[in-house]
Motif scaffolding. Sequence first.
Motif, PDB file in Angstrom:
ATOM      1  N   SER A   1     -37.482 -10.102  82.537  1.00  0.00           N
ATOM      2  CA  SER A   1     -37.905 -11.175  81.625  1.00  0.00           C
ATOM      3  C   SER A   1     -37.064 -12.427  81.817  1.00  0.00           C
ATOM      4  N   ASN A   2     -35.739 -12.306  81.551  1.00  0.00           N
ATOM      5  CA  ASN A   2     -34.833 -13.438  81.744  1.00  0.00           C
ATOM      6  C   ASN A   2     -33.402 -12.897  81.777  1.00  0.00           C
ATOM      7  N   PRO A   3     -32.482 -13.645  82.361  1.00  0.00           N
ATOM      8  CA  PRO A   3     -31.092 -13.178  82.394  1.00  0.00           C
ATOM      9  C   PRO A   3     -30.467 -13.227  81.012  1.00  0.00           C
ATOM     10  N   SER A   4     -29.381 -12.515  80.833  1.00  0.00           N
ATOM     11  CA  SER A   4     -28.676 -12.476  79.556  1.00  0.00           C
ATOM     12  C   SER A   4     -27.719 -13.658  79.448  1.00  0.00           C
ATOM     13  N   THR A   5     -27.996 -14.570  78.521  1.00  0.00           N
ATOM     14  CA  THR A   5     -27.106 -15.702  78.307  1.00  0.00           C
ATOM     15  C   THR A   5     -25.726 -15.231  77.859  1.00  0.00           C
ATOM     16  N   PHE A   6     -25.685 -14.123  77.149  1.00  0.00           N
ATOM     17  CA  PHE A   6     -24.400 -13.558  76.723  1.00  0.00           C
ATOM     18  C   PHE A   6     -23.484 -13.382  77.930  1.00  0.00           C
ATOM     19  N   PHE A   7     -24.031 -12.827  79.016  1.00  0.00           N
ATOM     20  CA  PHE A   7     -23.217 -12.566  80.196  1.00  0.00           C
ATOM     21  C   PHE A   7     -23.099 -13.779  81.119  1.00  0.00           C
ATOM     22  N   THR A   8     -24.208 -14.519  81.327  1.00  0.00           N
ATOM     23  CA  THR A   8     -24.135 -15.638  82.266  1.00  0.00           C
ATOM     24  C   THR A   8     -23.181 -16.722  81.779  1.00  0.00           C
ATOM     25  N   SER A   9     -23.194 -16.999  80.482  1.00  0.00           N
ATOM     26  CA  SER A   9     -22.266 -18.010  79.961  1.00  0.00           C
ATOM     27  C   SER A   9     -20.836 -17.491  79.953  1.00  0.00           C
ATOM     28  N   PHE A  10     -20.671 -16.184  79.781  1.00  0.00           N
ATOM     29  CA  PHE A  10     -19.345 -15.568  79.872  1.00  0.00           C
ATOM     30  C   PHE A  10     -18.770 -15.780  81.277  1.00  0.00           C
ATOM     31  N   VAL A  11     -19.605 -15.536  82.282  1.00  0.00           N
ATOM     32  CA  VAL A  11     -19.175 -15.723  83.666  1.00  0.00           C
ATOM     33  C   VAL A  11     -18.873 -17.191  83.942  1.00  0.00           C
ATOM     34  N   SER A  12     -19.744 -18.086  83.479  1.00  0.00           N
ATOM     35  CA  SER A  12     -19.516 -19.521  83.700  1.00  0.00           C
ATOM     36  C   SER A  12     -18.191 -19.970  83.096  1.00  0.00           C
ATOM     37  N   ALA A  13     -17.881 -19.451  81.908  1.00  0.00           N
ATOM     38  CA  ALA A  13     -16.618 -19.808  81.257  1.00  0.00           C
ATOM     39  C   ALA A  13     -15.426 -19.294  82.059  1.00  0.00           C
ATOM     40  N   ALA A  14     -15.534 -18.088  82.581  1.00  0.00           N
ATOM     41  CA  ALA A  14     -14.441 -17.514  83.368  1.00  0.00           C
ATOM     42  C   ALA A  14     -14.229 -18.280  84.667  1.00  0.00           C
ATOM     43  N   ILE A  15     -15.324 -18.796  85.243  1.00  0.00           N
ATOM     44  CA  ILE A  15     -15.210 -19.598  86.460  1.00  0.00           C
ATOM     45  C   ILE A  15     -14.617 -20.961  86.144  1.00  0.00           C
ATOM     46  N   SER A  16     -15.176 -21.628  85.143  1.00  0.00           N
ATOM     47  CA  SER A  16     -14.758 -23.002  84.828  1.00  0.00           C
ATOM     48  C   SER A  16     -13.309 -23.085  84.362  1.00  0.00           C
ATOM     49  N   SER A  17     -12.832 -22.049  83.678  1.00  0.00           N
ATOM     50  CA  SER A  17     -11.452 -22.050  83.174  1.00  0.00           C
ATOM     51  C   SER A  17     -10.426 -21.698  84.251  1.00  0.00           C
ATOM     52  N   GLY A  18     -10.909 -21.181  85.393  1.00  0.00           N
ATOM     53  CA  GLY A  18      -9.993 -20.740  86.445  1.00  0.00           C
ATOM     54  C   GLY A  18      -9.543 -19.303  86.294  1.00  0.00           C
ATOM     55  N   GLU A  19      -9.994 -18.640  85.217  1.00  0.00           N
ATOM     56  CA  GLU A  19      -9.542 -17.265  84.959  1.00  0.00           C
ATOM     57  C   GLU A  19     -10.112 -16.269  85.978  1.00  0.00           C
ATOM     58  N   LEU A  20     -11.333 -16.501  86.443  1.00  0.00           N
ATOM     59  CA  LEU A  20     -11.891 -15.607  87.449  1.00  0.00           C
ATOM     60  C   LEU A  20     -11.100 -15.713  88.748  1.00  0.00           C
ATOM     61  N   GLU A  21     -10.763 -16.926  89.152  1.00  0.00           N
ATOM     62  CA  GLU A  21      -9.989 -17.108  90.385  1.00  0.00           C
ATOM     63  C   GLU A  21      -8.636 -16.405  90.301  1.00  0.00           C
ATOM     64  N   LYS A  22      -7.991 -16.513  89.153  1.00  0.00           N
ATOM     65  CA  LYS A  22      -6.696 -15.847  88.973  1.00  0.00           C
ATOM     66  C   LYS A  22      -6.845 -14.327  89.048  1.00  0.00           C
ATOM     67  N   LEU A  23      -7.898 -13.808  88.429  1.00  0.00           N
ATOM     68  CA  LEU A  23      -8.137 -12.371  88.441  1.00  0.00           C
ATOM     69  C   LEU A  23      -8.404 -11.875  89.862  1.00  0.00           C
ATOM     70  N   ILE A  24      -9.201 -12.626  90.608  1.00  0.00           N
ATOM     71  CA  ILE A  24      -9.509 -12.247  91.983  1.00  0.00           C
ATOM     72  C   ILE A  24      -8.258 -12.259  92.846  1.00  0.00           C
ATOM     73  N   THR A  25      -7.402 -13.248  92.650  1.00  0.00           N
ATOM     74  CA  THR A  25      -6.144 -13.305  93.403  1.00  0.00           C
ATOM     75  C   THR A  25      -5.324 -12.051  93.169  1.00  0.00           C
ATOM     76  N   ARG A  26      -5.264 -11.617  91.918  1.00  0.00           N
ATOM     77  CA  ARG A  26      -4.514 -10.398  91.603  1.00  0.00           C
ATOM     78  C   ARG A  26      -5.170  -9.166  92.210  1.00  0.00           C
ATOM     79  N   LYS A  27      -6.504  -9.147  92.243  1.00  0.00           N
ATOM     80  CA  LYS A  27      -7.204  -8.003  92.834  1.00  0.00           C
ATOM     81  C   LYS A  27      -6.960  -7.946  94.343  1.00  0.00           C
ATOM     82  N   ARG A  28      -6.887  -9.101  94.981  1.00  0.00           N
ATOM     83  CA  ARG A  28      -6.574  -9.106  96.416  1.00  0.00           C
ATOM     84  C   ARG A  28      -5.184  -8.523  96.670  1.00  0.00           C
ATOM     85  N   ILE A  29      -4.244  -8.900  95.842  1.00  0.00           N
ATOM     86  CA  ILE A  29      -2.879  -8.382  95.987  1.00  0.00           C
ATOM     87  C   ILE A  29      -2.853  -6.878  95.776  1.00  0.00           C
TER      88      ILE A  29
END
Length: 353
Positions: A232-260
């Motif tokens: 039907s349509n994507p979940s705004t609950f999750f898509t906006s959650f992801v957008s916030a994590a990207i825009s704040s830089g928190e996803l990038e920080k988390l990925i850096t730690r996962k690489r380590i």
Amino acid sequence: MISLSSNYPVLADQQTVFKPITDRHCATYNEWFTIKPAAGNPEDRRVAAGWISRSGPAIGEDRIYMAISGHQAIIVALLAASLQGTAIAVDEFTYSNFLTIARLLNIQLIGCKTDEKGMLPSALAAASTQHNIRGIYIMPTINNPTGVVMPLERRLELIDIARKHGQIIIDDDAYGFLDDNPPANFAQLAPDLGWYIYSLSKPLAPDVKVAFIAAPEQYREQIIMMLKLTSSNPSTFFTSFVSAAISSGELEKLITRKRIEGKSRQLKTREVLSGYEVYGHENGFHCWLKLPGGVTAAVLYASLLKEGVEVMPGTIFAAPGVGAGEYIRIAMGAERDMNRVIQGLEIIKKQLG
């Protein structure tokens, strides 16, 4: 049971990382009560376009669609491109669930030989002359299960062959986030035939149900139709959650730690299995173990289960007609405590004799 089969990298303290993001996100509850566009909100698509365009040419947000998972994105791509009932080229060892999806859609899979750079152009060219191949499915950045990263030159060679034969390329980027400097994806390199799928379940968390699709412009109507039919349509609950994590830089920080963490786990795994042929990406949470002569994956898998350790036999990753009885995949992401992983590895080593 020590799980060395499932592979969703989660850090031991990731709940702490998530708490401030989720606390802020709950304030957006007023957005959850209306149906959103099937392709996703324009703002979320804009953020997604920027995120997946970081290494290489920019992808416009008009080519971006929101799905609820990597699996849904794959199915949408196959249906939107009318690939059901056709032939698709794949690596000789590829994602096991794609093999299942292909069977459900009556897709004939043609396994192509690979080397340390991924699918061999000569193998794809030969297969394309022998079969009416309509598409190519690959995981070029940290292949599952082998861990191979396809260099840019090889990607361009495959694009030339695909363009000559009128094929599309589906680039499934489940683990590419673990590479420090990934090459440009196929949607960037070949906008006319390249599809790109980026799921957030591994970079963020297993229950974050969002995936980005980048696709050639000519498939827009078909993609939207398939998204409507499958979710039907994507979940705004999750898509906006992801957008916030990207825009704040928190996803990038988390990925850096996962690489380590991935690099640490890969090194420790190779230390325990020293003396055996172990393949995998330097930051990867899974490895591909070639078994010594006289040991088969089926027998080893069964004996390990009795010892309380679950791995994945290589046969479930093999394209039709490809033998993989001499390999197992070991995943180091399901167990948060690396000591349990090491315990499981020691049991594997003992079973190998």
